[in-house]
Design an enzyme around this catalytic site. Structure first.
Site, short mmCIF file in Angstrom:
data_model
loop_
_atom_site.label_atom_id
_atom_site.label_comp_id
_atom_site.label_asym_id
_atom_site.label_seq_id
_atom_site.Cartn_x
_atom_site.Cartn_y
_atom_site.Cartn_z
N ASP A 162 0.05 -2.09 12.15
CA ASP A 162 -1.02 -1.32 12.77
C ASP A 162 -1.94 -0.79 11.67
O ASP A 162 -1.47 -0.23 10.66
CB ASP A 162 -0.45 -0.15 13.58
CG ASP A 162 -1.51 0.56 14.40
OD1 ASP A 162 -1.87 0.04 15.46
OD2 ASP A 162 -1.97 1.62 13.96
N ILE A 163 -3.26 -0.97 11.86
CA ILE A 163 -4.23 -0.46 10.88
C ILE A 163 -4.31 1.06 11.02
O ILE A 163 -4.56 1.57 12.12
CB ILE A 163 -5.61 -1.09 11.07
CG1 ILE A 163 -5.51 -2.62 10.92
CG2 ILE A 163 -6.61 -0.53 10.06
CD1 ILE A 163 -6.83 -3.35 11.14
N GLU A 188 -6.01 -3.00 17.15
CA GLU A 188 -5.84 -3.05 15.69
C GLU A 188 -4.40 -3.35 15.29
O GLU A 188 -4.01 -3.15 14.15
CB GLU A 188 -6.28 -1.73 15.06
CG GLU A 188 -5.39 -0.54 15.36
CD GLU A 188 -5.73 0.20 16.65
OE1 GLU A 188 -5.39 1.39 16.76
OE2 GLU A 188 -6.37 -0.41 17.54
#
Length: 307
Positions: free
Chosen positions: A178-179, A222
């Site tokens: 996950d960003i 994301e």
């Protein structure tokens, strides 16, 4: 698209025939069209397909042990194999036997003695259809923005690999990425910059995942996922950490993050034989690992370990 598929030299046809002479005749007919391999029994054919699925099967009807008809039904019942077209090769082509071929899931049949031109034309046609289907599937399984596999394909492939690795008593590792602070990044720099960041993260993940069977997916928004068949705890964590470090090394500016650059967090879970009852539980544990990576400060990988 169908007419444009001319080169079938890398396609693989599996001949299932207990007569060495017939194997040679069929192989000689197909020489120059495609790759050919042969096994003597239906049982060998199923094992072969589970390890290395061919693009087409030429199946003799009468075999020692399991019949070709029974093998066809078994192959059609397996999710990971039922897209392999099967052509029966039989000396009996009466109406009743033809009906049995269709009911078993075969795409065609050929009569004995073999007519070389008919064999080549039938095989070429079905290999082209198979190639076309594979290409269409590939397009439908890719994320248009990041050019990695999409969530739909992840759901299918994860279930398939979980069953396969369970059957072979091997490990399947799942990495959830996950960003960090991605919403803040979009708010600060705009969605076009956000799209560029997603593409760069995807490229890094693909680069860090080197083995042919390892794969990267856009899980949603994301978030990305990585599937690593037959990978240990240490191996999976090492790959997750390499992705985390490589994304930080991109040095994409992120003024709303304490790291000042775009980073990712990663959760890792490894499904070992007998540990998880289903693939959903394995994915959930990888998500829990991701939560722990976030809780511990982000920009890191966390291995969820049942021990």
């Amino acid at each position: 698209m169908f007419k444009e598929i001319d080169d079938l030299s890398d396609s693989l046809v599996l001949i299932v025939e207990d007569s060495a002479l017939t194997q040679k005749v069929l192989g000689a007919c197909l020489d120059g069209l495609c790759r050919v391999d042969a096994v003597d029994s239906a049982e060998e054919a199923i094992n072969y397909c589970l390890k290395s699925p061919p693009d087409l099967i030429l199946m003799d009807w009468i075999l020692g042990g399991m019949t070709g008809l029974e093998a066809c039904k078994k192959i059609q019942a397996m999710d990971e194999l039922n897209d392999i077209p099967i052509i029966f090769v039989t000396s009996n082509t009466n109406e009743n036997q033809q009906e049995l071929c269709w009911d078993a899931g075969a795409v065609d049949f050929l009569g004995k003695p073999i007519v070389a031109r008919t064999l080549v034309n039938r095989v070429r046609t079905h290999l082209k259809y198979k190639r076309q289907t594979d290409i269409l599937k590939q397009y439908s399984f890719f994320d248009g923005l990041t050019e990695v596999f999409n969530r739909r394909y992840f759901d299918m492939e994860c279930k398939r690999l979980f069953r396969q690795n369970l059957r072979q008593q091997q490990c399947l590792a799942v990495v959830m990425l996950d960003i960090d602070y991605f919403k803040l990044f979009n708010d600060e720099y705009g969605h076009l910059q956000g799209d560029d960041a997603l593409k760069e993260v995807a490229k890094v993940a693909v680069k860090m995942v080197n083995r042919p069977l390892d794969s990267v997916f856009r899980y949603g928004g994301e978030e990305f996922a990585v599937l690593l068949p037959n990978t240990s705890d240490d191996g999976a964590l090492k790959i997750a950490q390499s992705i985390v470090h490589a994304v930080r090394g991109l040095e994409i500016p992120h003024g709303k993050s304490e790291f000042d650059v775009v980073t990712v967090s990663a959760g890792v879970a490894v499904g070992k034989y007998g540990v998880y009852d289903n693939v959903e539980e394995l994915i959930q544990k990888a998500d829990e690992g991701l939560y722990m990576a976030k809780s511990n400060g982000r920009d890191q990988a966390f291995l969820f370990n049942e021990n």
